[in-house]
Scaffold this motif. Structure first.
Motif, mmCIF file in Angstrom:
data_model
loop_
_atom_site.group_PDB
_atom_site.id
_atom_site.type_symbol
_atom_site.label_atom_id
_atom_site.label_comp_id
_atom_site.label_asym_id
_atom_site.label_seq_id
_atom_site.Cartn_x
_atom_site.Cartn_y
_atom_site.Cartn_z
ATOM 1 N N GLN A 211 3.088 15.098 131.990
ATOM 2 C CA GLN A 211 3.483 14.057 131.042
ATOM 3 C C GLN A 211 3.483 12.726 131.781
ATOM 4 O O GLN A 211 4.015 12.619 132.881
ATOM 5 N N ILE A 212 2.883 11.707 131.173
ATOM 6 C CA ILE A 212 2.714 10.396 131.801
ATOM 7 C C ILE A 212 3.284 9.338 130.873
ATOM 8 O O ILE A 212 2.958 9.317 129.676
ATOM 9 N N VAL A 213 4.124 8.447 131.392
ATOM 10 C CA VAL A 213 4.693 7.356 130.607
ATOM 11 C C VAL A 213 4.444 6.053 131.360
ATOM 12 O O VAL A 213 4.894 5.897 132.502
ATOM 13 N N ILE A 214 3.720 5.121 130.746
ATOM 14 C CA ILE A 214 3.453 3.816 131.343
ATOM 15 C C ILE A 214 4.100 2.752 130.456
ATOM 16 O O ILE A 214 3.840 2.705 129.245
ATOM 17 N N GLN A 215 4.924 1.896 131.053
ATOM 18 C CA GLN A 215 5.623 0.858 130.310
ATOM 19 C C GLN A 215 5.246 -0.514 130.866
ATOM 20 O O GLN A 215 5.345 -0.754 132.070
ATOM 21 N N HIS A 216 4.784 -1.407 129.965
ATOM 22 C CA HIS A 216 4.403 -2.768 130.338
ATOM 23 C C HIS A 216 5.458 -3.737 129.826
ATOM 24 O O HIS A 216 5.881 -3.650 128.663
ATOM 25 N N GLN A 217 5.856 -4.681 130.675
ATOM 26 C CA GLN A 217 6.868 -5.652 130.274
ATOM 27 C C GLN A 217 6.699 -6.938 131.086
ATOM 28 O O GLN A 217 5.888 -7.014 132.003
#
Length: 400
Positions: free
Chosen positions: A147-153
């Motif tokens: 499972q991969i989670v990428i968060q941009h901010q």
């Protein structure tokens, strides 16, 4: 004419489509668009702030990783990245990302490994004046589960290329969240290569930013593979959010399902969803369906929705598409208000129900909670602030 080998080793000849230009790492194959091209006609090119031509300002996004046991991460050259089997860039911005990122970051999960938690990557920009290029490759080994989670901010002008290669029998869940500051620009490509009997699920979320334009592609490296692509986007006044999907059924007995949902509020809010499924002559026995739903919360919004099917064989299990754009359902609002719920709360519940099925598919409670809170923040601008924030699993939230 575009000549490609089919799975039987014969030659399959296909007329090149204007909906999905030939993928290539060579910038010469992706000339600077003028805005009249089919794949660019919805995009306000002047708001891309140099992503079509600038080599970058040398700035980088701040990167924070949380890696479960068994995951390796390495910096590799652009040349090495091209040998790993990921789908090549399909437009100029993705090609610019590959050309000017200074190499790629490779995340690798060995075959047979089931990770104990998600690979979490937080990318944070410092200034919208920074033109940044990024390239990441995820290589998921045979029969591995990840499972991969990428968060941009934060703020940046960012061109990104992400390639996910799922080997035979792998199971992959991929979540990408664009929750940028209001002045950010984010464009690029996310691609999936689905191996024999592999299962891939992706969830794309776009909330913040001045302009977000993401192209998502899927192709198959063997029969029996399946992909589910879900999306959620929420555009405020002046925002442009664009998602373009291309599913290439190039192998037999493969499956795809696309479900994207968007909400818009405020003057000048504009969303674009373009879905294209190509079923090649060799892709017998496939099944595919794509759906896009848009909810207009206020006047002054515009949602463009363009589903496409290109079918080169009649030997398929099923293929279909659907698109809807409209305002609040008066019957739903009447039902809720007749039970003593005030109008503002009723509108919030309808929006939550509209997005609930997508949010539940993420499978990471902390991320689900964060997204629900972000949606509440968006809604507060027009329908007020609720006393309590419900979770996606709350039984009062029903799918619209």
């Amino acid at each position: 004419m575009d000549t490609r080998p089919n799975v039987a080793g014969a030659v399959e000849t296909t007329i090149a489509s204007h909906l999905h230009p030939r993928p290539s790492y060579d910038l010469a194959d992706h000339p600077v668009p003028k805005g009249r091209e089919e794949v660019w006609r919805f995009t306000p090119l002047r708001r891309l702030r140099g992503l079509l031509e600038a080599e970058g300002t040398g700035a980088k996004l701040t990167q924070e990783y949380a890696l479960p046991v068994g995951v390796t991460v390495n910096r590799i050259s652009s040349k090495e990245a091209r040998t790993l089997g990921g789908h090549a860039p399909g437009d100029r911005i993705a090609a610019m990302a590959a050309e000017h990122a200074g190499g790629a970051v490779l995340f690798e999960v060995p075959g047979g490994r089931e990770l104990g938690g998600p690979i979490t990557i937080d990318l944070t920009g410092q200034s919208a004046d920074d033109i940044v290029h990024g390239h990441m490759v995820f290589l998921i080994g045979r029969h591995a589960k990840a499972q991969i989670v990428i968060q941009h901010q934060g703020s940046a002008t960012y061109a990104g290329l992400i390639q996910v290669v799922a080997k035979d029998g792998a199971q992959v869940s991929f979540v990408s969240i664009a929750d940028w500051a209001d002045d950010a620009v984010h464009a690029g490509q996310v691609s999936f290569t689905v191996g024999r009997d592999a299962q891939v699920r992706s969830v794309a979320v776009s909330l913040g930013g001045d302009l977000v334009r993401i192209a998502e592609t899927a192709e198959y490296a063997g029969p029996g593979g399946s992909i589910d692509q879900f999306g959620l986007y929420f555009a405020d006044a002046g925002q442009h959010i664009e998602h373009r999907l291309f599913v290439d059924h190039n192998e037999p007995r493969t499956r795809s399902n696309v479900d994207y949902r968007g909400a818009l509020q405020g003057k000048g809010a504009h969303t674009v969803w373009v879905g294209d499924v190509l079923i090649r002559k060799a892709a017998e026995g496939i099944e595919t369906y794509e759906s896009n739903k848009n909810l207009l919360l206020t006047d002054g919004c515009k949602a463009d929705s363009v589903p496409n099917l290109e079918i080169e064989t009649g030997e398929i299990e099923g293929a279909g598409h659907a698109s809807t754009t409209g305002r609040f359902d008066d019957q739903q609002l009447f039902y809720l208000r007749s039970r003593g719920i005030d109008e503002a709360e009723a509108r919030r519940l309808v929006v939550h129900g509209f997005f609930a099925d997508i949010i539940r598919r993420i499978g990471v409670p902390d991320v689900e909670k964060r997204l629900l809170e972000a949606i509440e923040t968006e809604l507060a601008a027009h329908v007020g602030v609720p006393e309590n924030i419900e979770t996606p699993n709350n039984t009062e939230i029903k799918e619209a």
